[in-house]
Structures are given as structure tokens and as C-alpha cells.
Design a protein around this motif. Structure first.
Motif: not given
Length: 767
Positions: A695-701
Motif C-alpha cells: 500500500s501507499g504510506k497511508n495504508g492500513p496496518h
């Protein structure tokens, strides 16, 4: 002109073939840029469009100058050029600058399955790079023939050959492009172009714009711009439909980069079958009318051709096997590919001459005993050896037709045109006419056309495969050090056996000795150059593919966890200067018993323990069982996955026990769920299915993974690992940074979709 920034929803992609077979490719937080050019004067211009696609992302180890900054630069210029003339178009041209290609073709998948323009796409062009610069080659196309026809008619300097498509789709080049997504998922027809020069810099820090040769981008533009103008102006685009066929309906190839020849598969089948049948009939007819000694003589001549192949291949492969023992590095010619000609080509020619000479002597001995007129033995021996070459090409052609290979035209050219030249110059009008030795005119008339048609392929294919040796070991240290050499040796030997086949019957006039001595000299010089390292095996630009990873195997507590630096190499062969510097710093090098890095295994490399500080320990991922219950004979397990700050992870699932899975994204603030992977059955390779997420840097974790077990699996605990997880961070820890400084400057980090970043956490879950 419409410009839009498109942020894709989370999604998943499952491809049925190629590199990603047996995997689920999931993604989130992808952002693309789209441009649509359409005419205001056509009411339905936006209903049909051709897509031009390339990717703006690159692997973490590369600046992406070639892959695919060169493609994006060309697309921007195409947008500018077409925007001035788009008012005359009947249809739209859509440009997709996508992200996420390097992690599993995610960008193309998210656009073609989610964006509201996707229903208007009728065809596509994909721009790629497997190197930096050179000609932009058409290496995949189909299945509809119209696009290839238009490209052939409009391209100013075409570079295209269906041989490249046969090689790529056969899996000899281990790679994948967005072409697969548009074909397999959307059923669209399209063209796939790639730069292949300087292939050794692919996915390394050396992939810089400075290596893109002047004129490379212009070459692509000169071909694509008129093609797009024609397609966007043609009513035919609106009639292109989707197709699930994987076969191209066309055969295509360029002639010296100036012209392009195309014909349909149906015509090819008719032509190939006709030529094959007529060749067989002529051959059989000539043998029926021939003298009684002719058939045994032809069989002996064919045996001579077989001996030539055996000796040629054996000589080249023997050198390939010896190189790792004689040189510090198994592929000492990598930075200077011309050395491969001396190392493998010279022994191949020498062996071919020896084998052909043995066959020639056997045939001549037979003819001396069988022919009444001994004065014509030499001439007849040459002609039978020449006819045996016809038989070889007839066999190659027949195999190509049987396999439905688009590249069968090559064998046809090498069979038919020399046969016509032989008929014109060598055929006897009367049995009483005294046989003559083969005429040089037979070669001068018969070989130019086949050489012109195949020279580009015969010269470029070895160079492309040699460049690929930088990343030959998909599992570092997993292959024998000589296997890569053997592939190159066999290829070069086969090319020489085929291209020199018609010259062999002439060498017995005195050239054989000189050729043999020359090849021995060239081989010894080449071997001396590499064995004494008179030229380096690697340079700063053509570097050794390297993985330097700080690995943390996270267990239940910090004391039982392991932290170490792993160094391994994608380039096959032994370890030289790099081992010396690493060993002096406490690294242990050799075979490793480390577990699989989630389908990415290091079989041989160097390791050194590293301190596990508190910050690194806190960054470990968590796999927690939320529930595990059985209803009837169906067992279901829910697992909570927290990847901490990692936006890239891979999870392997034991398919011997797990039948299906579902993955949901969990919003940490609210606890709400968003589906990422719908519940579906999974298939694995070697008992493992891989879920790969980026994902991009703001993706889920945070994710919830629901595992549905195979029917009949009991709830008893097993020591076998059910899940293996690797999370990656693009972080260079102090110990990893020190390790990089220890390595020679010809070692450069290499990255790909399945390999770890410079910081990787490993976790396991057993049930």
C-alpha cells in the motif's frame, strides 16, 4: 483534455498464470494520474478509447530512470503532441500513470476494475522497461490482429518480433507486465513495448537516465505517435471486443528496423503446412529417384549433422561447467558480454567442426566403397552433407509447425530459400552429367535473406539473457553456479549450429584446420582474460545483485527472538572479495538453514548476529488468534494481524489445511471493517498460497484474517506452521548500513516484488 487523480479502493488480484500464479495480490492506498484526450466535435468520442499505460513507481533499490521513467517521459510528450490534434479524433486516448506495478501489477488492476472510464477502453498499449534505453521493442501483442496491422502500417522504425513473444511467454524471461492484467482480467487486446538495453541495471541503483541512450525516447515516439493518431481516428476501434483467448492471431516481424511484415495465423497455418508437405514430397521423391546408395549416404550425412550438434553443445557446456572452478566468479563475462563469444562460441564452433568432420569422413568412406566413379566422391559428399542440413531445417520447421509457434517463419526461411538456391546452382539436368563441388553462389544466393530476417534475434537474444544473469538466482544460492553459464552456452551453441549449418559442407576444402586453430586461440585468449581477471567481472554499472537485510525473527519474547544481518546475492556463483571483507567483520558465509522468507529462501549467503534494540523490538508485527471454532465438520479460525508501521507484507498459508480465506481491513480508531479479500477458495503451489500486500504510506496496518479449514481437519494442535509472515520496512539500520560499506562497489542492492526490504520481520503461527 481531462486530468484526474484517481485514488483506488482496496482490492485484490489473482492471476492465473506466470509469476503470480498461486498468489493473492492485495493493495490499498494507491493513487494514479489519468489524462483523457477526446474531441469536442464527436458526440460519442468518450464511448470508446485506447489506453496508454505505464507505471510511475519503482522498486525501493532503484531511482527508476529506465524502469519506467523513460516510459513516463515518453507518455508526457505523447500527451503534449496529441493534445494539439485531438479535435480530429473519433475516439478518446486515455493515459494512465499508475502506481503499484512493481508490487504485483496492482495499479493496472485497480484501474481496469474500479475506474469509471474502464468501460470505454477497447484496446491498450503498455510501455515497459527491462533495462535502460535502446529500441523500444514490441515483444507481446494480441489477441486481435488489427492493432498489429495498424502498427505495421504506421510505425516509422518498427522493432518487433514474435520470437520475443514466444520466449517471454515460455517463461525464459522471469518477469511480468501490466499486459497480463489487461489481457487476463479485462480480456482486452493490446501491444506491449519494452526497452531491453542495459538489462543488467534493472531494479538496481544503476538504473539511471544517464544510461538511456540518446534517441531511445524518440524511437518510441516515432512509432507510437502515428499509431495512436490512426487508431483514435479509425471507426474500427469501436468494434474491438473482449477475448479470453491467449493466442495472437498474427505473425509479425520487422526487417532491419525499416519495415514490418505481418500475416494472420490462418494464413501462416496454410503457408507452413503447404511448405512442409511440399518439402517432404520433394525430399521423398528425390530419394526414390536417386541411386541405391543415396539413402544410406543421406542417413550418414544426417548423422554427421547430429555429431556436429553433440560436439558443439558438449564443448560449450563443458566450458560452462568449468568456469566456476577456473574463475573467482561463475559469470566472469557479465560486464563484457562479448567475452561469451570467445568462452562459449569458440568451443561451440570448434566442436561443431570436429563433429562435422567425423561425419564427413564416415560418409566419404562409404561413398568411396559404393560409387563406381571415385572421381566424384568429394562432390557427392559435399552435396549429401548440404542435403542433410536441409533435413535438419525441415525437422526444426516441422517441430515449429507442430507446436504452433509463431516464429516458425524463421525455420521456413532457412529451409526454402537455400533450397531454391541449391536447385538453381547444383541440380543436374542429366544423370550422366559429372557431379561438381558445391558452388559458392549457392551460399551467396541462399543465405542473405535468412540472415537479414534473423540477425537481430540471433544477436540480441544472448545479450538479453546474459543481462538477466545478474538476477538469475530467484532464491539466492539455490542453484548450481554453472547452470546460468550452461543456459548461455546452449543458446550460443544452438544459434551457431543453426546459422553456420550451410557453411559446414564447405570447410573441408582446407578451411577446417584454420577455423579450428582460430577458435582455439580465441577461446584461450578469452579464458585468460577472465581467469586472470584482466577485465573485471562486475563494474559499478554492471553490478552484482545483492540483498542486505536486517532480519528479526520475532518470537513470544525478546530473549527468544533472533536478530541478524543477512547478505546474499541474486547473481549465481562463488563469493570473492565480498566474502573476504565480510569474514573479517564476523560474518559466517556458506549454506544456511534459515527458514523461508515467505517463499523467498536464501540457500547460501552470509550472516552475522546483530543486537536487537528496544526500538526494533517494538516494531515487530503481531499474529493473534481471535477465535478458533468448529461447526459440524467445518473449522474456522480468525486471526488478528497488526503490521505496525509496515505497508508491505507477505503471508504464506498452508493449503494442505486451509481451504479458503477472507481478509478485512480494520480501522484502528473505530474498529470498522472493510473487505480487502472476499471469502474464496485458495490454491497453492507446493502446498502454499501466498497473500502479498502493498500500500501507499497511508495504508492500513490492522487486518482480520478468517481461515476456513479443509473438511475433516481436526482441532488437534500441530507443530507444523500454519502461517508465516514477513513484514518489510524501507529502513537501513546502523548494522545494515555498516554491512553495505563493507561490500565492494560492484555490489548493489537489488529489489523485486517477492524479496524483502532492508529491514524484515519474520513471524509464525502454528495451530
Amino acid at each position: 483534455m481531462e486530468i484526474e487523480r484517481f485514488r483506488a479502493k482496496p482490492g485484490r488480484n489473482r492471476l492465473q498464470g506466470g509469476l503470480f500464479k498461486g498468489k493473492t495480490l492485495a493493495y490499498a492506498d494507491l493513487s494514479h494520474v489519468l489524462v483523457r484526450l477526446s474531441s469536442k466535435h464527436s458526440d460519442d468520442a468518450e464511448d470508446n478509447a485506447i489506453l496508454v499505460s505505464s507505471h510511475v513507481d519503482t522498486v525501493f533499490t532503484s531511482s527508476g530512470g529506465g524502469d519506467c521513467g523513460s516510459c513516463v517521459s515518453s507518455m508526457l510528450e505523447l500527451v503534449r503532441a496529441l493534445s494539439n490534434i485531438a479535435q480530429g479524433f473519433k475516439h478518446s486516448v486515455v493515459f494512465l500513470f499508475n502506481a503499484g506495478e512493481e508490487e504485483g501489477l496492482d495499479g493496472a488492476h485497480s484501474f481496469i476494475t474500479q475506474h469509471h472510464w474502464n468501460s470505454s477502453i477497447r484496446a491498450f498499449i503498455d510501455l515497459e522497461a527491462m533495462g535502460a534505453g535502446g529500441k523500444s521493442k514490441l515483444f507481446q501483442a494480441g489477441p486481435d490482429k488489427w492493432l498489429v496491422d495498424v502498427f505495421a502500417q504506421t510505425a516509422r522504425r518498427p522493432s518487433a518480433n514474435i520470437v520475443a513473444q514466444d520466449v517471454f511467454q515460455a517463461g525464459l524471461i522471469k518477469s511480468a507486465t501490466d499486459f497480463q492484467v489487461y489481457r487476463e482480467i479485462a480480456g482486452l487486446s493490446g501491444l506491449d513495448f519494452a526497452y531491453v538495453e542495459n538489462g543488467a541495471v534493472y531494479h538496481t541503483q544503476n538504473d539511471a537516465l544517464k544510461l538511456v541512450r540518446a534517441g531511445s525516447l524518440q524511437h518510441l515516439g516515432d512509432n507510437i505517435l502515428p499509431f495512436l493518431v490512426e487508431v483514435a481516428s479509425s471507426p474500427e476501434l469501436a468494434h474491438l471486443g473482449t477475448s479470453q483467448s491467449s493466442k495472437l492471431e498474427m505473425v509479425y516481424f520487422d526487417v532491419l528496423g525499416q519495415y514490418m511484415v505481418t500475416f494472420t495465423r490462418d494464413f501462416a497455418k496454410l503457408l507452413y503446412s503447404s511448405v512442409l508437405i511440399q518439402s517432404l514430397l520433394l525430399f521423398v521423391g528425390s530419394m526414390i529417384r536417386a541411386d541405391q546408395f543415396s539413402l544410406p549416404a543421406l542417413l550418414l550425412a544426417a548423422f554427421g549433422v547430429i555429431l556436429s550438434w553433440i560436439f558443439s553443445l558438449s564443448s560449450a557446456v563443458a566450458v560452462a561447467a568449468l568456469l566456476p572452478r577456473l574463475c573467482t566468479y561463475s559469470v566472469p563475462y557479465l560486464a563484457h558480454p562479448i567475452l561469451a563469444v570467445g568462452l562459449f562460441g569458440a568451443p561451440a564452433v570448434f566442436g561443431g567442426v570436429i563433429g562435422h568432420t567425423l561425419g564427413y569422413k564416415l560418409l566419404r568412406s562409404y561413398l568411396v566403397r559404393s560409387m563406381p566413379n571415385s572421381a566424384s566422391v568429394t562432390a557427392e559428399t559435399e552435396k549429401f552433407m548440404f542435403k542433410a542440413v536441409f533435413l535438419m531445417w525441415l525437422l526444426v520447421f516441422g517441430l515449429g509447425v507442430w507446436a504452433n509457434a509463431g516464429s516458425s517463419y524463421i525455420a521456413m526461411a532457412w529451409l526454402v530459400i537455400p533450397s531454391i538456391a541449391y536447385g538453381l546452382k547444383e541440380s543436374s539436368l542429366s544423370k550422366n552429367q559429372a557431379p561438381r563441388q558445391l558452388s559458392s553462389w549457392t551460399l551467396l544466393l541462399g543465405l542473405p535473406v535468412p540472415i537479414v530476417l534473423t540477425s537481430d534475434i540471433f544477436l540480441s537474444l544472448p545479450n538479453v539473457l546474459i543481462s538477466n544473469l545478474v538476477r538469475f538466482d530467484r532464491h539466492p544460492g539455490g542453484g548450481s553456479p554453472w547452470v546460468g553459464n550452461a543456459v548461455i552456452a546452449v543458446l550460443i551453441s544452438a544459434i551457431l549450429c543453426l546459422s553456420l549449418s550451410y557453411l559446414m559442407p564447405y570447410i573441408h576444402r582446407g578451411a577446417g584446420v584454420w577455423i579450428s586453430l582460430s577458435t582455439i586461440f580465441i577461446f584461450l585468449v578469452s579464458l585468460s582474460v577472465v581467469s586472470y581477471e584482466l577485465v573485471p567481472a562486475f563494474t559499478k554499472d554492471v553490478a552484482k545483485g545483492t540483498y542486505v537485510v536486517h532480519v528479526i525473527e520475532a518470537n513470544m519474547d525478546k530473549l527468544s527472538s533472533e536478530s541478524y544481518i543477512s547478505v546474499s546475492f541474486t547473481t549465481p556463483g562463488g563469493l570473492g572479495k565480498e566474502v573476504q571483507s565480510l569474514a573479517e567483520s564476523g560474518f559466517t558465509c556458506g549454506g544456511t538453514e534459515r527458514p523461508d522468507f515467505v517463499t523467498f529462501g536464501v540457500r547460501k549467503g552470509c550472516e552475522k548476529p546483530s543486537d536487537l534494540d528496544e526500538d526494533l523490538w517494538q516494531g515487530r508485527p503481531n499474529l493473534t488468534i481471535l477465535s478458533d471454532h468448529t461447526v459440524g465438520d467445518q473449522r474456522t479460525t480468525s486471526v488478528l494481524l497488526k503490521t505496525m508501521s509496515s505497508n508491505r507484507w507477505s503471508l504464506s498459508i498452508d493449503t494442505d489445511r486451509i481451504q479458503a480465506l477472507q481478509v478485512d481491513i480494520i480501522t484502528e480508531e473505530t474498529g470498522t471493517k472493510e473487505m480487502l479479500v472476499p471469502k474464496d477458495d485458495i490454491a497453492g503451489i507446493d502446498g502454499v498460497h501466498v497473500l502479498q500486500f502493498a500500500s501507499g504510506k497511508n495504508g492500513p496496518h490492522v487486518f482480520n484474517i478468517e481461515l476456513v479449514w479443509q473438511k475433516g481437519i481436526s482441532a488437534e494442535t500441530s507443530s507444523k506452521e500454519l502461517l508465516k509472515l514477513r513484514t518489510d520496512l524501507n529502513v537501513l539500520t546502523p548494522d545494515a548500513a555498516k554491512t553495505l560499506k563493507l561490500l565492494p562497489d560492484f555490489c548493489t542492492l537489488f529489489g523485486k516484488s517477492t524479496s524483502p526490504y532492508t529491514l524484515a520481520y519474520l513471524s509464525r503461527l502454528s495451530l
